[in-house]
Design a protein around this motif. Structure first.
Motif, PDB file in Angstrom:
ATOM      1  N   GLU A  45       0.833  -1.374   0.063  1.00 42.09           N
ATOM      2  CA  GLU A  45      -0.039   0.191  -0.155  1.00 42.09           C
ATOM      3  C   GLU A  45       0.830   1.250   0.137  1.00 42.09           C
ATOM      4  OE1 GLU A  45      -2.226  -0.783   3.367  1.00 42.09           O
ATOM      5  OE2 GLU A  45      -3.545  -2.271   2.568  1.00 42.09           O
ATOM      6  N   LYS A  46       2.011   1.369   0.848  1.00 43.60           N
ATOM      7  CA  LYS A  46       2.937   2.380   0.782  1.00 43.60           C
ATOM      8  C   LYS A  46       3.488   2.629  -0.546  1.00 43.60           C
ATOM      9  CE  LYS A  46       4.194   2.438   5.744  1.00 43.60           C
ATOM     10  NZ  LYS A  46       5.430   2.061   6.601  1.00 43.60           N
ATOM     11  N   THR A  47       3.967   1.518  -1.335  1.00 47.10           N
ATOM     12  CA  THR A  47       4.797   1.607  -2.522  1.00 47.10           C
ATOM     13  C   THR A  47       3.472   2.111  -3.621  1.00 47.10           C
ATOM     14  OG1 THR A  47       6.062  -0.030  -2.006  1.00 47.10           O
ATOM     15  CG2 THR A  47       5.766   0.589  -4.253  1.00 47.10           C
ATOM     16  N   ASP A  48       2.286   1.540  -3.551  1.00 46.94           N
ATOM     17  CA  ASP A  48       1.249   2.076  -4.455  1.00 46.94           C
ATOM     18  C   ASP A  48       1.066   3.562  -4.109  1.00 46.94           C
ATOM     19  OD1 ASP A  48       0.819  -0.543  -5.570  1.00 46.94           O
ATOM     20  OD2 ASP A  48      -0.834  -1.045  -4.155  1.00 46.94           O
ATOM     21  N   PHE A  49       0.880   4.054  -2.815  1.00 48.18           N
ATOM     22  CA  PHE A  49       0.558   5.503  -2.678  1.00 48.18           C
ATOM     23  C   PHE A  49       1.670   6.213  -3.169  1.00 48.18           C
ATOM     24  CE2 PHE A  49       0.591   9.306  -0.097  1.00 48.18           C
ATOM     25  CZ  PHE A  49      -0.704   9.772  -0.250  1.00 48.18           C
ATOM     26  N   GLN A  50       3.040   5.941  -2.996  1.00 45.41           N
ATOM     27  CA  GLN A  50       4.179   6.436  -3.484  1.00 45.41           C
ATOM     28  C   GLN A  50       4.225   6.711  -4.839  1.00 45.41           C
ATOM     29  OE1 GLN A  50       6.950   5.003   0.198  1.00 45.41           O
ATOM     30  NE2 GLN A  50       7.949   4.967  -2.029  1.00 45.41           N
ATOM     31  N   ILE A  51       3.783   5.719  -5.589  1.00 42.36           N
ATOM     32  CA  ILE A  51       3.549   5.729  -7.205  1.00 42.36           C
ATOM     33  C   ILE A  51       2.569   6.440  -7.676  1.00 42.36           C
ATOM     34  CG2 ILE A  51       2.958   4.187  -9.094  1.00 42.36           C
ATOM     35  CD1 ILE A  51       4.550   1.780  -7.724  1.00 42.36           C
ATOM     36  N   ALA A  52       1.342   6.628  -6.934  1.00 41.44           N
ATOM     37  CA  ALA A  52       0.173   7.514  -7.278  1.00 41.44           C
ATOM     38  C   ALA A  52       0.817   9.085  -7.110  1.00 41.44           C
ATOM     39  CB  ALA A  52      -0.964   7.036  -6.467  1.00 41.44           C
ATOM     40  N   PHE A  53       1.476   9.212  -6.147  1.00 43.44           N
ATOM     41  CA  PHE A  53       1.994  10.571  -5.763  1.00 43.44           C
ATOM     42  C   PHE A  53       2.922  10.934  -6.802  1.00 43.44           C
ATOM     43  CE2 PHE A  53       4.826  13.298  -3.625  1.00 43.44           C
ATOM     44  CZ  PHE A  53       3.982  14.363  -3.270  1.00 43.44           C
ATOM     45  N   GLY A  54       3.786   9.976  -7.150  1.00 43.68           N
ATOM     46  CA  GLY A  54       4.773  10.332  -8.142  1.00 43.68           C
ATOM     47  C   GLY A  54       4.220  10.570  -9.481  1.00 43.68           C
ATOM     48  N   ILE A  83      11.171   6.273  -3.635  1.00 43.74           N
ATOM     49  CA  ILE A  83      11.661   7.129  -2.522  1.00 43.74           C
ATOM     50  C   ILE A  83      10.485   7.530  -1.706  1.00 43.74           C
ATOM     51  CG2 ILE A  83      14.226   7.282  -3.122  1.00 43.74           C
ATOM     52  CD1 ILE A  83      13.443  10.270  -3.436  1.00 43.74           C
ATOM     53  N   ASN A  84      10.217   7.532  -0.479  1.00 44.84           N
ATOM     54  CA  ASN A  84       9.446   8.002   0.546  1.00 44.84           C
ATOM     55  C   ASN A  84       9.869   9.482   1.014  1.00 44.84           C
ATOM     56  OD1 ASN A  84       7.227   8.475   2.156  1.00 44.84           O
ATOM     57  ND2 ASN A  84       7.733   6.774   3.327  1.00 44.84           N
ATOM     58  N   ILE A  85       9.074  10.474   0.666  1.00 50.71           N
ATOM     59  CA  ILE A  85       9.768  11.701   0.885  1.00 50.71           C
ATOM     60  C   ILE A  85       9.292  12.431   2.107  1.00 50.71           C
ATOM     61  CG2 ILE A  85      10.419  12.123  -1.626  1.00 50.71           C
ATOM     62  CD1 ILE A  85       7.848  13.980  -1.742  1.00 50.71           C
ATOM     63  N   GLN A  86       9.756  13.521   2.640  1.00 49.49           N
ATOM     64  CA  GLN A  86       9.457  14.059   3.856  1.00 49.49           C
ATOM     65  C   GLN A  86       8.473  15.060   3.295  1.00 49.49           C
ATOM     66  OE1 GLN A  86      13.134  15.562   5.608  1.00 49.49           O
ATOM     67  NE2 GLN A  86      13.402  13.796   6.388  1.00 49.49           N
ATOM     68  N   LEU A  87       7.812  15.776   4.420  1.00 52.22           N
ATOM     69  CA  LEU A  87       6.868  16.732   4.278  1.00 52.22           C
ATOM     70  C   LEU A  87       7.217  17.996   3.540  1.00 52.22           C
ATOM     71  CD1 LEU A  87       4.358  16.652   7.126  1.00 52.22           C
ATOM     72  CD2 LEU A  87       3.795  16.132   4.807  1.00 52.22           C
ATOM     73  N   SER A  88       8.554  18.438   4.000  1.00 54.20           N
ATOM     74  CA  SER A  88       9.263  19.509   3.844  1.00 54.20           C
ATOM     75  C   SER A  88       9.473  19.396   2.259  1.00 54.20           C
ATOM     76  CB  SER A  88      10.686  19.619   4.353  1.00 54.20           C
ATOM     77  OG  SER A  88      11.512  18.398   4.030  1.00 54.20           O
ATOM     78  N   SER A  89       9.802  18.032   1.608  1.00 52.31           N
ATOM     79  CA  SER A  89       9.945  18.099   0.279  1.00 52.31           C
ATOM     80  C   SER A  89       8.592  18.228  -0.561  1.00 52.31           C
ATOM     81  CB  SER A  89      10.482  16.554  -0.186  1.00 52.31           C
ATOM     82  OG  SER A  89      11.853  16.307   0.512  1.00 52.31           O
ATOM     83  N   VAL A  90       7.506  17.798   0.168  1.00 48.38           N
ATOM     84  CA  VAL A  90       6.210  18.102  -0.568  1.00 48.38           C
ATOM     85  C   VAL A  90       6.234  19.486  -1.032  1.00 48.38           C
ATOM     86  CG1 VAL A  90       3.644  17.934  -0.319  1.00 48.38           C
ATOM     87  CG2 VAL A  90       5.112  15.761   0.247  1.00 48.38           C
ATOM     88  N   LEU A  91       6.388  20.414   0.168  1.00 43.80           N
ATOM     89  CA  LEU A  91       6.106  21.556   0.334  1.00 43.80           C
ATOM     90  C   LEU A  91       6.994  22.304  -1.041  1.00 43.80           C
ATOM     91  CD1 LEU A  91       5.286  24.440   1.100  1.00 43.80           C
ATOM     92  CD2 LEU A  91       6.830  24.299   2.993  1.00 43.80           C
ATOM     93  N   GLN A  92       8.295  22.042  -0.938  1.00 45.47           N
ATOM     94  CA  GLN A  92       9.458  22.584  -2.128  1.00 45.47           C
ATOM     95  C   GLN A  92       8.922  21.820  -3.414  1.00 45.47           C
ATOM     96  OE1 GLN A  92      12.130  24.295  -1.658  1.00 45.47           O
ATOM     97  NE2 GLN A  92      11.323  24.613   0.215  1.00 45.47           N
TER      98      GLN A  92
END
Length: 84
Positions: free
Chosen positions: A6-15, A51-60
């Motif tokens: 699920e985490k990987t699927d979410f990371q792919i969807a986010f990507g 890769i799983n990113i941090q919230l600060s990276s989401v902001l950037q």
């Protein structure tokens, strides 16, 4: 095992969201990287869900794409049994 899938699927969807916004703006990995101070090789890894990113990276990333952070999370993702 289901949790990591699920985490990987979410990371792919986010990507895919990142890639969608980047390509809509005709930005290369390097151009987006310069705008948001994230290495261009990591932009590629983020888009592939590697890769799983941090919230600060989401902001950037949101700043680099000139969008609201919430737009990066505006995609369909089936939580299935996670919330039941």
């Amino acid at each position: 095992m289901g949790n990591s899938v699920e985490k990987t699927d979410f990371q792919i969807a986010f990507g895919r969201q990142i890639e969608k916004f980047r390509t809509e703006q005709n930005l290369s990995y390097r151009q987006l990287a310069q705008r948001c101070d994230i290495d261009h090789s990591n932009i590629s890894k983020i888009e592939k869900g590697e890769i799983n990113i941090q919230l600060s990276s989401v902001l950037q990333l949101a700043k680099g794409l000139s969008i609201s952070p919430k737009e990066l999370f505006d995609f369909n993702f089936d939580l299935g049994d996670v919330i039941s």
